[in-house]
Design a protein around this motif. Structure first.
Motif: not given
Length: 523
Positions: A8-16, A504-517
């Motif tokens: 999964r992405r560690a953050d919420d889905p992007l609205p991009l 994609l996080e940067d493009a959406a103007g968000r700095s939330t950390s990303v990750g997968f597990a």
């Protein structure tokens, strides 16, 4: 681990943009250029396009795959790069996130024998997928104490892996403080037990008294292009990765690259082979596109570079500080019959003085007189080829990554290679071969000297010094075996996923950390 899982992405889905399998991409989608169609580039492109981006991959070579290349010998394709398929969960998650199943596009099956090992001084040993089978084999080979040591070693490797799986392998590049925070203060003891300040060779002495077993498990350091005398003991986790599953791929490892290309193209990615990027266009301090060797200029919202990060300055972009290069190799793709030794799919042949091999490479910049030899017998799977018939082999010996400063002649190393194999009982008959030297690898991957793993993972903080997904300028992103989380097919795929998510996080103007597990879906 040990069962099919997804990330999964560690953050919420992007609205991009909506996922491509849910809805079509927006007309104002981000325009992304991916430089390089290796594992990381294909993976990143698939994720980006699935999330609605307009993605074009530019590949210098005539085909996709990067180091995962096929070499034609007597009309037969032989894997001339990576040969080990592990961490299947990364690929299952990638396909599942696109609404597909990996098994529909890639045939893989587990193998009982992880690898077969032989020593010139005497002794043969198989490692098995079943730990207890390996315990029994090691007991017969080296005695009861080392058999107990192996069981303890497996537990230690598994603990290291569990500590770092989500906090390091599947997460953005951490600083030392970030890593502590991710693991958690309550688990600092576990982080300490990953043993970053001990060498792998030293830590292996805690478990094995037989020097041949220290050779066998010390070789895991070479999976990241390092010497076991300088690589951190943390890399013992590789043993757990293999124990959790080594998979054989129908059609060879080239089929993995084909499956990734197919996934990317089904998401709408365009692949242009023979497109040699000679410059990254930087305007206003930001990566804005690329220029090709034919003078064509392509502009984009961002550039994702899937290549050795050390090559960035040659493309006019800032890169990491120069570092010690990892191992290179001399390889032979061979189509010939064998006799005298019953090969498994993966085989390793050792001489006596393992330390000399790495002194020769990293100190004297030469190949030792009796190098360790890895052989992937690519027709040895469910059923071996008939005796006396040609079979496809990849032979590999370690070499210094000096291919940009001097020539290597593969014929200079044939006699020492065949001599060691013969002393272990293996004879390779008459056939055809195609050799690749550090000079050849440098030609395939310019400015690397033929280094196959980026920088050498030497020292406690080496892995933390690798570049992360963000380049040194806005609009530039990095993926591949030279950047976090490191080299190897699954790690490169993970780096591609991390780079795409970061972009994609940067493009959406968000700095939330990303990750997968493993075990959880991403969008």
């Amino acid at each position: 681990m040990g069962h099919p899982a997804h990330h999964r992405r560690a953050d919420d889905p992007l609205p991009l943009a909506a996922d491509r399998h849910d809805a079509p991409a927006r007309g104002d989608a981000l325009k992304i250029l991916v430089v390089g169609a290796g594992v990381a580039g294909l993976t990143a492109a698939a994720d980006l396009a699935r999330r609605g981006a307009d993605v074009t991959i530019l590949e210098r070579a005539a085909s996709h795959g990067g180091k995962m290349r096929h070499v034609m010998v007597d009309g037969r394709g032989i894997d001339g790069g990576p040969t080990v398929f592990t961490m299947r969960w990364i690929f299952e998650g990638l396909f599942a996130d696109a609404g597909e199943s990996l098994s529909d596009h890639l045939g893989v099956y587990s193998t009982n024998v992880l690898a077969r090992h032989a020593w010139r001084a005497g002794g043969r040993l198989d490692l098995f997928a079943d730990i207890e089978a390996s315990v029994q084999a090691i007991g017969d080979f080296a005695g009861a104490a080392d058999a107990r040591g192996y069981r303890e070693f497996c537990a230690r490797a598994a603990a290291i892996y569990r500590t770092l799986e989500g906090s390091f392998i599947g997460a953005e590049k951490p600083s030392q403080l970030d890593l502590v925070r991710r693991v958690g203060l309550s688990r600092l003891g576990e982080l300490w037990r990953t043993a970053p300040f001990r060498s792998m060779w030293s830590a292996l002495g805690d478990h094995f008294s037989d020097p041949r077993l220290r050779q066998l498990f010390g070789r895991y350091a070479t999976y990241v292009g390092a010497s076991p005398w300088f690589a951190p003991a943390t890399l013992m986790l590789v043993a757990h990765v293999e124990q959790d599953g080594v998979w054989l791929v129908q059609g060879g490892m080239r089929a993995v690259a084909d499956a990734l290309r197919g996934l990317a193209e089904r998401q709408g990615v365009r692949l242009r082979c023979g497109a040699d990027v000679t410059r990254i266009i930087i305007e206003g301090g930001r990566a804005k596109g690329v220029e090709l060797a034919n003078g064509e200029r392509l502009m984009a919202d961002a550039v994702l570079f899937n290549g050795d990060a050390a090559a960035l300055p040659s493309l006019g972009a800032p890169g990491p500080k120069p570092a010690q290069r990892s191992l290179s190799a001399i390889t032979w793709c061979v189509n010939a019959p064998t006799s005298g030794f019953d090969l498994a799919h993966h085989n390793v042949f050792f001489a006596e003085d393992y330390a000399e091999e790495f002194r020769a490479i990293f100190n004297r910049r030469e190949v030792t007189a009796a190098p360790t030899i890895y052989i992937c017998a690519q027709d040895r799977g469910l059923q071996p080829p008939p005796p006396g018939t040609p079979e496809r082999l990849l032979l590999l010996i370690n070499a210094p990554a000096d291919g940009d400063s001097r020539d290597f002649n593969a014929s200079d190393y044939i006699e020492r290679t065949h001599s060691l194999l013969a002393s272990c009982g293996l004879h390779i008959g008459e056939g055809s071969a195609v050799a690749t030297t550090p000079s050849g690898f440098n030609a395939l991957f310019p400015t690397t000297g033929g280094a196959l793993y980026g920088m050498a993972s030497h020292g406690a903080t080496a892995t933390l010094r690798r570049s992360g997904a963000r380049g040194k300028i806005p609009g530039l992103y990095l993926a591949g075996g030279s950047v976090h989380p490191g080299p190897g097919v699954p790690m490169a795929a993970m780096s591609g996923r991390l780079a795409a998510a970061r972009l994609l996080e940067d493009a959406a103007g968000r700095s939330t950390s990303v990750g997968f597990a493993p075990g959880r879906h991403s969008r």
